[in-house]
Design an enzyme around this catalytic site. Structure first.
Site, PDB file in Angstrom:
ATOM      1  N   TYR A 109       0.838  -1.200   0.000  1.00 54.88           N
ATOM      2  CA  TYR A 109       0.000   0.000   0.000  1.00 54.88           C
ATOM      3  C   TYR A 109       0.869   1.244   0.000  1.00 54.88           C
ATOM      4  O   TYR A 109       1.993   1.235   0.505  1.00 54.88           O
ATOM      5  CB  TYR A 109      -0.879   0.046   1.261  1.00 54.88           C
ATOM      6  CG  TYR A 109      -2.092  -0.840   1.215  1.00 54.88           C
ATOM      7  CD1 TYR A 109      -3.241  -0.437   0.564  1.00 54.88           C
ATOM      8  CD2 TYR A 109      -2.078  -2.079   1.845  1.00 54.88           C
ATOM      9  CE1 TYR A 109      -4.363  -1.250   0.534  1.00 54.88           C
ATOM     10  CE2 TYR A 109      -3.191  -2.904   1.809  1.00 54.88           C
ATOM     11  CZ  TYR A 109      -4.324  -2.475   1.156  1.00 54.88           C
ATOM     12  OH  TYR A 109      -5.435  -3.277   1.120  1.00 54.88           O
ATOM     13  N   TYR A 148      -1.025  -9.984   0.508  1.00 57.64           N
ATOM     14  CA  TYR A 148       0.011  -9.508   1.448  1.00 57.64           C
ATOM     15  C   TYR A 148      -0.208 -10.160   2.812  1.00 57.64           C
ATOM     16  O   TYR A 148      -1.341 -10.520   3.166  1.00 57.64           O
ATOM     17  CB  TYR A 148       0.013  -7.975   1.549  1.00 57.64           C
ATOM     18  CG  TYR A 148      -1.282  -7.358   2.042  1.00 57.64           C
ATOM     19  CD1 TYR A 148      -1.587  -7.269   3.408  1.00 57.64           C
ATOM     20  CD2 TYR A 148      -2.206  -6.843   1.135  1.00 57.64           C
ATOM     21  CE1 TYR A 148      -2.766  -6.683   3.846  1.00 57.64           C
ATOM     22  CE2 TYR A 148      -3.387  -6.256   1.565  1.00 57.64           C
ATOM     23  CZ  TYR A 148      -3.657  -6.179   2.914  1.00 57.64           C
ATOM     24  OH  TYR A 148      -4.822  -5.613   3.346  1.00 57.64           O
ATOM     25  N   ARG A 158      -3.673 -11.885   3.400  1.00 58.43           N
ATOM     26  CA  ARG A 158      -4.902 -11.365   2.795  1.00 58.43           C
ATOM     27  C   ARG A 158      -4.935 -11.733   1.315  1.00 58.43           C
ATOM     28  O   ARG A 158      -3.945 -11.547   0.611  1.00 58.43           O
ATOM     29  CB  ARG A 158      -4.970  -9.824   2.905  1.00 58.43           C
ATOM     30  CG  ARG A 158      -5.087  -9.211   4.292  1.00 58.43           C
ATOM     31  CD  ARG A 158      -6.322  -9.608   5.086  1.00 58.43           C
ATOM     32  NE  ARG A 158      -7.548  -9.820   4.357  1.00 58.43           N
ATOM     33  CZ  ARG A 158      -8.379  -8.875   3.911  1.00 58.43           C
ATOM     34  NH1 ARG A 158      -8.103  -7.610   4.127  1.00 58.43           N
ATOM     35  NH2 ARG A 158      -9.499  -9.181   3.280  1.00 58.43           N
ATOM     36  N   HIS A 161      -7.737  -8.041  -2.868  1.00 55.39           N
ATOM     37  CA  HIS A 161      -9.038  -7.449  -2.560  1.00 55.39           C
ATOM     38  C   HIS A 161      -8.979  -5.951  -2.848  1.00 55.39           C
ATOM     39  O   HIS A 161      -7.903  -5.355  -2.908  1.00 55.39           O
ATOM     40  CB  HIS A 161      -9.432  -7.697  -1.100  1.00 55.39           C
ATOM     41  CG  HIS A 161      -8.455  -7.111  -0.122  1.00 55.39           C
ATOM     42  ND1 HIS A 161      -7.300  -7.766   0.240  1.00 55.39           N
ATOM     43  CD2 HIS A 161      -8.446  -5.926   0.540  1.00 55.39           C
ATOM     44  CE1 HIS A 161      -6.621  -7.011   1.101  1.00 55.39           C
ATOM     45  NE2 HIS A 161      -7.287  -5.884   1.292  1.00 55.39           N
ATOM     46  N   HIS A 163     -10.724  -2.265  -1.523  1.00 54.86           N
ATOM     47  CA  HIS A 163     -11.524  -1.598  -0.489  1.00 54.86           C
ATOM     48  C   HIS A 163     -12.456  -0.567  -1.134  1.00 54.86           C
ATOM     49  O   HIS A 163     -12.047   0.143  -2.061  1.00 54.86           O
ATOM     50  CB  HIS A 163     -10.620  -0.862   0.506  1.00 54.86           C
ATOM     51  CG  HIS A 163      -9.737  -1.764   1.313  1.00 54.86           C
ATOM     52  ND1 HIS A 163     -10.063  -2.181   2.574  1.00 54.86           N
ATOM     53  CD2 HIS A 163      -8.543  -2.337   1.037  1.00 54.86           C
ATOM     54  CE1 HIS A 163      -9.095  -2.964   3.045  1.00 54.86           C
ATOM     55  NE2 HIS A 163      -8.156  -3.071   2.126  1.00 54.86           N
TER      56      HIS A 163
HETATM   57 FE   LIG Z   1      -6.441  -4.314   2.377  1.00 59.97          FE
END
Ligand SMILES: [Fe+2]
Length: 234
Positions: A109, A148, A158, A161, A163
Site C-alpha cells: 500500500y 500480502y 490477505r 481485494h 476496499h
Molecule cells: Fe487491504
C-alpha cells in the site's frame, strides 16, 4: 448504509449470518474495532440526518485510472472494474460517492503504516474517488492487487481485494467494505471474508469475471441496504 431512520422507525438489527460482527478468533484487530460496551442510542441532529445536501460536491472525484498514474503503466495484470451501487430493490443509487483503494501488484500500500517488505510502484496510485452515474455505475481502470501478509498473525495472508467506501446522500449514510476476486485460494482462509457465516453472502462479496479484450474485466454490485446488503468490512 441502512443506519438512517426517520423518527419512530425501528432500526433492524444486523443479520449475523450475512454481516460480520463481534470479535473473531485469529483476527486480533476485531477486538479493537468492535465495541466492548453495549451501544447507547443518542438522538441524531438535523444536520446529521439531512446534510450535506450533496455529498459529491464536498468530496470531489479523484482519478479513475490507477494503472496510468505515472509515465508508464503500473506493473501487474490490467483490470477494469465496473461496480454498480444499488439499493435493496436493485435500483441504482445515482450520485453515490465511491472511494476505492487497494495495494499494488506486489501487495504494497501507499501508506506509512505498511511495513510489508514489498516494492512500491512509482506508476501506481492506490486510491480513487468516483461518482455513480444515472445507472449507479462507477468504472475504474487499474491493476489487480497482490496478496500480502497480515503482520504478527502467524501466516495469515490477505487475498487480493479492493476496499470501497460508499457515501450515500448524507454523511451518516456510509458503507465501508471489501471486494474479492474469484478463484483465489486465499479466499478460503481469509479471516475477514470468512467472518461472514452465510456462504451465499460471502459469494456476493466476490466479483464476477466477464469477457473482454486486452484486460480482465470484473463486475460487482455494492448493495447499500436490505436483506442482501453488502457486508461492512474494515
Ligand atoms: Fe487491504
Amino acid at each position: 448504509m441502512g443506519i438512517l431512520s426517520a423518527p419512530g422507525v425501528r432500526i433492524e438489527p444486523r443479520d449475523p449470518r450475512t454481516q460480520s460482527q463481534g470479535v473473531e478468533p485469529g483476527y486480533e484487530q476485531t477486538a479493537r474495532r468492535w465495541p466492548s460496551q453495549p451501544l447507547q442510542r443518542r438522538p441524531q441532529s438535523a444536520s446529521e440526518l439531512a446534510g450535506p445536501l450533496r455529498v459529491e460536491r464536498r468530496l470531489q472525484p479523484v482519478r479513475g485510472d490507477l494503472a496510468g498514474y505515472g509515465a508508464k503503466r503500473a506493473l501487474g495484470q490490467l483490470i477494469h472494474l465496473r461496480a454498480r451501487v444499488v439499493d435493496e430493490d436493485g435500483m441504482p443509487v445515482r450520485g453515490a460517492v465511491v472511494e476505492v483503494w487497494h495495494c499494488n501488484a506486489a501487495g504494497k500500500y501507499i501508506h506509512p503504516n505498511d511495513t510489508h517488505d514489498a516494492p512500491p510502484d512509482p506508476n501506481f496510485y492506490g486510491a480513487a474517488r468516483l461518482v455513480a452515474g444515472d445507472s449507479g455505475l462507477v468504472e475504474l481502470r487499474t491493476i489487480k492487487p497482490g496478496a500480502y501478509p497480515v503482520p504478527d498473525s502467524g501466516g495469515w495472508w490477505r487475498p487480493p481485494h479492493v476496499h470501497f467506501s460508499v457515501w450515500g446522500r448524507v454523511w451518516l449514510s456510509r458503507l465501508v467494505t471489501q471486494m474479492f476476486f474469484p478463484g483465489e485460494p486465499l479466499n478460503d482462509s481469509d479471516a475477514i471474508l470468512n467472518a461472514i457465516r452465510d456462504p451465499e453472502a460471502r459469494l456476493r462479496c466476490i466479483a464476477r469475471l466477464v469477457p473482454a479484450d486486452n484486460y480482465l474485466a470484473y463486475e460487482y454490485q455494492l448493495v447499500v441496504r436490505g436483506r442482501k446488503a453488502t457486508p461492512g468490512m474494515p
